[in-house]
Design a protein around this motif. Structure first.
Motif, PDB file in Angstrom:
ATOM      1  N   GLY A 129      32.224 -37.582 -15.656  1.00 12.78           N
ATOM      2  CA  GLY A 129      31.608 -38.642 -14.852  1.00 12.78           C
ATOM      3  C   GLY A 129      30.368 -39.218 -15.506  1.00 12.78           C
ATOM      4  O   GLY A 129      30.067 -40.389 -15.337  1.00 12.78           O
ATOM      5  N   TYR A 170      30.905 -41.594 -19.582  1.00 15.10           N
ATOM      6  CA  TYR A 170      31.050 -43.041 -19.784  1.00 15.10           C
ATOM      7  C   TYR A 170      29.734 -43.796 -19.608  1.00 15.10           C
ATOM      8  O   TYR A 170      29.384 -44.620 -20.458  1.00 15.10           O
ATOM      9  N   PRO A 171      28.975 -43.528 -18.537  1.00 17.44           N
ATOM     10  CA  PRO A 171      27.665 -44.208 -18.463  1.00 17.44           C
ATOM     11  C   PRO A 171      26.832 -43.943 -19.709  1.00 17.44           C
ATOM     12  O   PRO A 171      26.178 -44.857 -20.212  1.00 17.44           O
ATOM     13  N   LEU A 193      27.913 -43.342 -22.757  1.00 20.65           N
ATOM     14  CA  LEU A 193      28.455 -44.160 -23.844  1.00 20.65           C
ATOM     15  C   LEU A 193      27.975 -45.609 -23.725  1.00 20.65           C
ATOM     16  O   LEU A 193      27.544 -46.231 -24.690  1.00 20.65           O
ATOM     17  N   HIS A 194      28.026 -46.135 -22.509  1.00 22.09           N
ATOM     18  CA  HIS A 194      27.625 -47.533 -22.316  1.00 22.09           C
ATOM     19  C   HIS A 194      26.137 -47.723 -22.545  1.00 22.09           C
ATOM     20  O   HIS A 194      25.706 -48.749 -23.064  1.00 22.09           O
ATOM     21  N   ARG A 195      25.368 -46.688 -22.167  1.00 18.44           N
ATOM     22  CA  ARG A 195      23.933 -46.787 -22.382  1.00 18.44           C
ATOM     23  C   ARG A 195      23.648 -46.823 -23.882  1.00 18.44           C
ATOM     24  O   ARG A 195      22.876 -47.655 -24.364  1.00 18.44           O
ATOM     25  N   GLU A 227      25.616 -47.726 -26.205  1.00 17.40           N
ATOM     26  CA  GLU A 227      26.104 -48.990 -26.764  1.00 17.40           C
ATOM     27  C   GLU A 227      25.089 -50.094 -26.514  1.00 17.40           C
ATOM     28  O   GLU A 227      24.747 -50.871 -27.404  1.00 17.40           O
ATOM     29  N   SER A 228      24.547 -50.134 -25.252  1.00 18.16           N
ATOM     30  CA  SER A 228      23.645 -51.251 -24.943  1.00 18.16           C
ATOM     31  C   SER A 228      22.317 -51.086 -25.677  1.00 18.16           C
ATOM     32  O   SER A 228      21.617 -52.062 -25.897  1.00 18.16           O
ATOM     33  N   TYR A 245      34.569 -45.979 -30.290  1.00 18.29           N
ATOM     34  CA  TYR A 245      33.131 -46.095 -30.550  1.00 18.29           C
ATOM     35  C   TYR A 245      32.833 -45.677 -31.963  1.00 18.29           C
ATOM     36  O   TYR A 245      33.452 -44.751 -32.498  1.00 18.29           O
TER      37      TYR A 245
END
Lengths: 882, 114
Positions: free
Chosen positions: B47, B50-51, B53-55, B57-58, B78
């Motif tokens: 859970g 993914y957040p 990973l996105h963090r 990435e951003s 990625y």
């Protein structure tokens, strides 16, 4: 990831996120099945392992960066939706703001163009203006225009600055085309280079042009070139005749070339001017000297260099230059009284804008309070307080921005009409443009006012305890917000008081001034400047006969009752101040009292309608060689001779010769400085002397200043055509210009007062209406909140007027607070008005109380409506509510 | 099965970057890898994977491309960016310092206890 990409590609990102998570789930499922799970269990297990898919999704979105942009977008759409639901409210608010922001933006545009923008030349901060300064001051002060020889010495010696000399010369352009009066400039050859202006065609003046005996050359304005040469390129090298002298056209000035506000038509080399005063360091009409600081120098280094040169000159020419220094100041636009007028109006529109903001704020507070429960529910459901505040702000900023853009349109539409309405010529009007600065200003004002009127409701309404609010329901009397709204309304009223009192004071000043006697009969009088034919100007006898000829011919025009010539026309720009003394024991020249000297021909009293109080006026016997005579006004008579009869007494006027002149008559005082300014002018005493007695050596100079004044039996403007015809002379090169009626000149002296009063009346009317709407809105809202309470009161026996009294008491509290605060503000702003607008007396108790009475009455009427409605409450209905 | 451990604060990013540093990899594979390599001791909570990973990435430490997996399905892979590689080194060094410090303290407290 940039924020705009997130806004723009929001859907795409969401869709990718979904695909990514779906892939994860399916892979996991497949792996579990491969490990022996049955498909249904695998599905469930995969979802459990991932955690709540919705939550993961939200957390991923959070990870994309701060959310405020998205929230803002959401708030924005929410706002639009909620504003659309109440079109009336939104429209009223937007229009109020549009008026406020629009007029503020308009005034800012004017303020920016006239007062803030630098001079319209490249790198204006390097430009300086020079003056001569003497150690001793006279009645005229100690700052002087330059003597040309001093300029020449400075130009030769100064290393830190490039200098140029110039002065205006008006004259008659007699060829080619119809003769006309044009404004020219005589300037040294570096003039345009100092300003960094280049001719658009042809060449600039060169140092070779700028010396006595050189071929006369001239640069002409773009306008003159269009007018007289039809934009013909062959104009370069063509010739024109200006004041009887032939010039070759060397170049054409840029179309937007101006000096101050003057559109200059002709530029000629000052070095060719051979008038004797050009060589005189002591007595001369003076020239202007401007300079551009050279690379590497500063204004301080220029100043110290000027001091050194000045001390060298004072030892070389002690007679004229003893104690004489040169001072340099950065060149700034000259704006006169326009500056204070603009600031006053700017303050007024800002006050109106503030009132508008306060009004909107109190409307929004009222609405926020009635939405209290909605807010509480949202807080209970988890909305952060910051988020609610932001939402309120979003609403107000959206309102402000739509009001602001509407306002900007109003400013665009109103700007030119406003400038046209300006009394007289608005200085630097050509610099006033709507540009990005104005747009930025309007945007800033919109956002600031949005935050201003949005912050109050935003910070108060949601700042509550949701549990309490939900429990209490809507029966709560909003105690806190009542105090807040009371303060808002009181401050609105206070600002309205200031505007009303200002308008009232201006109005009563104007009334008082209009009732003043100008000292002459302004009806049916036409005045115009007149330029004699250059061909007669060199011989005194021909000048005298030319003037006599003009008087005779004009007298013959049908409708003309009397005609005279005069050098300084009352209430028009220009005056001649001379020192006088009533006895032979003259004090030092610089300590003589001053009087306004006017040279006229015998019919002047009849033309102007000035009354003779004693003795006689001039007649044909007062001429060259006869006893020099003057006629004085009552002011001079009182100052010079007290109660003794003035006729027969003598006055010593050094500028008119060593011998005394005889006073032959006394006339009434004429308000030469205009109705508004004459009473507090420094030099008020007046005397007249016959034009016929002006010495030959001054005759040419005097003739250049002379105007013709005509009393008519017909409307004065109807004789302009015959007048032009009769005075043009044998050579067709005599023209009249600056044609005005005395009525017009008198009106212009009050124009500034009238303009200010009109606008302040309009602003205070707007303020009054807004304040009344504010009071009405707040009371209506408060009364609505207290309906259940009133119901109980009525049920317990209160009568309608008891309820009314309750409400009116509340409103009276706000009104009195507003009036008290407003009066203090108005007293302070009255001081400012007194200092900035002539003839204003700030301390006018009658006007003051009258204006406050108007305000209180209007405010009470506005309160009566909600009060009456509340008093008619049906207790049964009231108690059933909620 | 040994008791699963929750990850200390902030270490998830470090582990993810370390795994991604070995070559382009999709989210599911990262989860698998973390589990396998740590022999199931570290529970990489899916859970929060993914957040995270996105963090990353951003913040520019990772970038991502869509391409086919061996099984022929589209997945988001990625990769570590240059900036991410530098960040990884910093974080590894920090981690080393931190664990060393922690173990020093732990040893000290044993000594005091005796």
């Amino acid at each position: 990831m940039t924020w705009w990409r997130r806004l723009v590609k929001r859907n795409e990102l969401d869709e990718q996120l979904d695909r990514e998570l779906r892939f994860h789930l399916e892979q996991h499922e497949a792996d579990l099945i491969a490990a022996g799970s049955d498909p249904e269990a695998a599905r469930r297990q995969a979802r459990i392992d991932l955690g709540g898919i919705q939550q993961v999704r939200e957390n991923c979105r959070d990870a994309w960066g701060p959310r405020w942009i998205e929230d803002f977008w959401q708030d924005f759409r929410y706002t639009l939706r909620s504003l659309r639901q109440r079109p009336g409210f939104s429209l009223v608010v937007a229009l109020t703001l549009a008026l406020g922001i629009g007029s503020t933006a308009l005034m800012f545009t004017v303020l920016d163009g006239v007062l803030l923008k630098p001079l319209p030349y490249p790198e204006p901060q390097q430009l300086i203006g020079l003056q001569e300064k003497t150690a001793k001051a006279t009645q005229f002060g100690n700052l002087w225009a330059f003597a040309y020889p001093n300029f020449l010495d400075l130009r030769r010696d100064a290393l830190s600055v490039d200098l140029a000399a110039w002065h205006f010369v008006g004259g008659t352009l007699s060829r080619p085309g119809e003769p006309e009066n044009v404004l020219g400039v005589e300037a040294s050859s570096a003039f345009l280079k100092v300003l960094r202006v280049t001719p658009v065609q042809g060449r600039d003046l060169s140092p070779e042009d700028d010396r006595p005996g050189a071929t006369p050359v001239a640069l002409v304005s773009d306008a003159l070139w269009r007018r007289t040469f039809g934009q013909n390129r062959g104009a370069i090298g063509a010739s024109l005749v200006f004041d009887g002298r032939q010039y070759t056209i060397a170049g054409i000035l840029p179309p937007d070339f101006r000096l101050g506000d003057e559109q200059v038509d002709l530029l000629t080399p000052i070095g060719q001017n051979t008038a004797p005063y050009m060589l005189n360091r002591d007595a001369h009409p003076g020239i202007k000297v401007w300079g551009r600081i050279r690379q590497g120098a500063t204004i301080e280094s220029v100043r110290s260099e000027l001091t050194v040169i000045a001390s060298r000159l004072s030892s070389a020419y002690p007679k004229s230059n003893e104690g004489r220094t040169f001072i340099a100041e950065t060149l700034r636009p000259v704006t006169g009284t326009a500056g204070t007028t603009i600031w006053l109006l700017f303050a007024a529109v800002v006050a109106v804008l503030l009132i508008g903001c306060v009004n909107v704020a109190s409307l929004l507070v009222a609405r926020a309070v009635s939405r209290e429960r909605e807010m509480s529910v949202r807080v209970a459901l988890g909305a952060g307080r910051g988020r609610l505040v932001r939402q309120c702000l979003a609403e107000s900023v959206v309102l402000a921005l739509s009001g602001g853009s509407l306002g900007l349109l109003l400013a665009v539409a109103g700007l030119r009409p406003f400038i046209a309405m300006w009394p007289g010529d608005l200085p630097r009007a050509s610099e006033i443009h709507l540009d990005w600065r104005v747009g930025l200003f309007a945007l800033a004002v919109s956002v600031a006012s949005g935050i201003l009127f949005g912050a109050v409701p935003a910070l108060t309404a949601p700042a509550l305890n949701p549990a309490r609010a939900l429990r209490e329901g809507s029966r709560t009397v909003a105690g806190g917000s009542w105090r807040l709204q009371g303060t808002l309304v009181a401050s609105e009223l206070a600002l309205a008081v200031v505007l009303l009192v200002t308008a009232g004071v201006l109005g009563s000043t104007l009334l008082r001034l209009s009732a003043l006697d100008p000292g002459l009969n302004v009806n049916n009088v036409l005045v115009a400047r007149l330029a004699l034919s250059p061909s007669v100007l060199n011989e005194p006898d021909r000048i005298r006969s030319a003037w006599q000829n003009i008087l005779d011919r004009v007298r013959g025009i049908p409708g003309v009752q009397a005609v005279a010539t005069v050098d300084t026309v009352p209430m028009r720009e220009g005056n001649n101040q001379l020192g006088y003394w009533p006895a032979a024991d003259l004090p030092e020249r610089t300590r003589l009292p001053l009087a306004l000297a006017t040279s006229v021909t015998p019919d002047y009293l009849n033309v102007m309608g000035i009354e003779l109080r004693a003795g006689r006026f001039f007649n044909e016997t007062d001429r060259q060689g006869s006893q020099p005579v003057v006629v004085i006004d009552e002011t001079l008579a009182r100052r010079a001779f007290g109660r003794e009869p003035a006729v027969g007494k003598r006055l010593w006027i050094p500028d008119m010769g060593a011998a005394p002149v005889e006073v032959v008559g006394v006339v009434n005082h004429v308000r030469h400085w205009g109705l508004a300014d004459d009473d507090q002018a420094e030099v008020r005493a007046q005397f007249y002397y016959p034009f016929a007695q002006v010495p030959d050596r001054f005759l040419r100079r005097w003739s250049e200043l002379m105007s013709v004044a005509v009393r008519t039996s017909t409307p004065p403007r109807s004789i302009i055509q015959p007048l032009r015809r009769e005075i043009q002379g044998a050579a067709h090169d005599q023209v009249i210009y600056e044609i005005r009626t005395m009525d017009q000149l008198e009106g212009a002296t009050l124009a500034r007062h009238r303009f200010l009063m009109t606008l302040f009346t309009a602003f205070s009317a707007a303020a009054l209406i807004l304040a009344c709407v504010g009071i009405y809105g707040v009371l209506a809202f408060l009364a609505g909140q207290r309906v259940p309470e009133f119901g109980v009161r009525v049920a317990l026996g209160a009568r309608p007027h008891d309820i009314m009294r309750l409400i009116l008491r509340q409103s009276l509290g706000m009104i009195l607070a507003g009036v008290a605060a407003g009066s203090i503000l108005a007293l302070a702003s009255g001081r400012l008005l007194e200092a900035w607008v002539s003839a204003v007396r700030a301390n006018e108790p009658v006007t003051f109380s009258a204006m406050i009475a108007v305000l209180v009455a209007a405010a009470l009427i506005a309160s009566l409506l909600p009060a009456r409605r509340a008093s008619r409450i049906d207790p049964v209905l009231a108690l059933r509510q909620d | 099965m040994a008791a699963r451990q929750d990850l200390p604060q902030g270490t998830l990013d470090l582990l993810i970057m370390k795994v991604v540093a070995l070559g382009p990899v999709h989210g599911y594979a990262i989860a698998q890898r973390l589990q396998q390599v740590s022999q199931d001791v570290v529970q990489a909570p899916q859970g929060s994977l993914y957040p995270a990973l996105h963090r990353l990435e951003s913040r520019g430490f990772l970038d991502a491309i869509w391409r086919e997996t061996e099984s022929g399905r589209e997945a988001k892979f990625y990769r570590l960016t240059k900036k991410g590689r530098a960040q990884l080194e910093v974080e590894i060094a920090n981690w080393a310092r931190l664990t060393e410090a922690v173990s020093l303290i732990l040893r000290l407290s044993e000594g005091v206890g005796q």
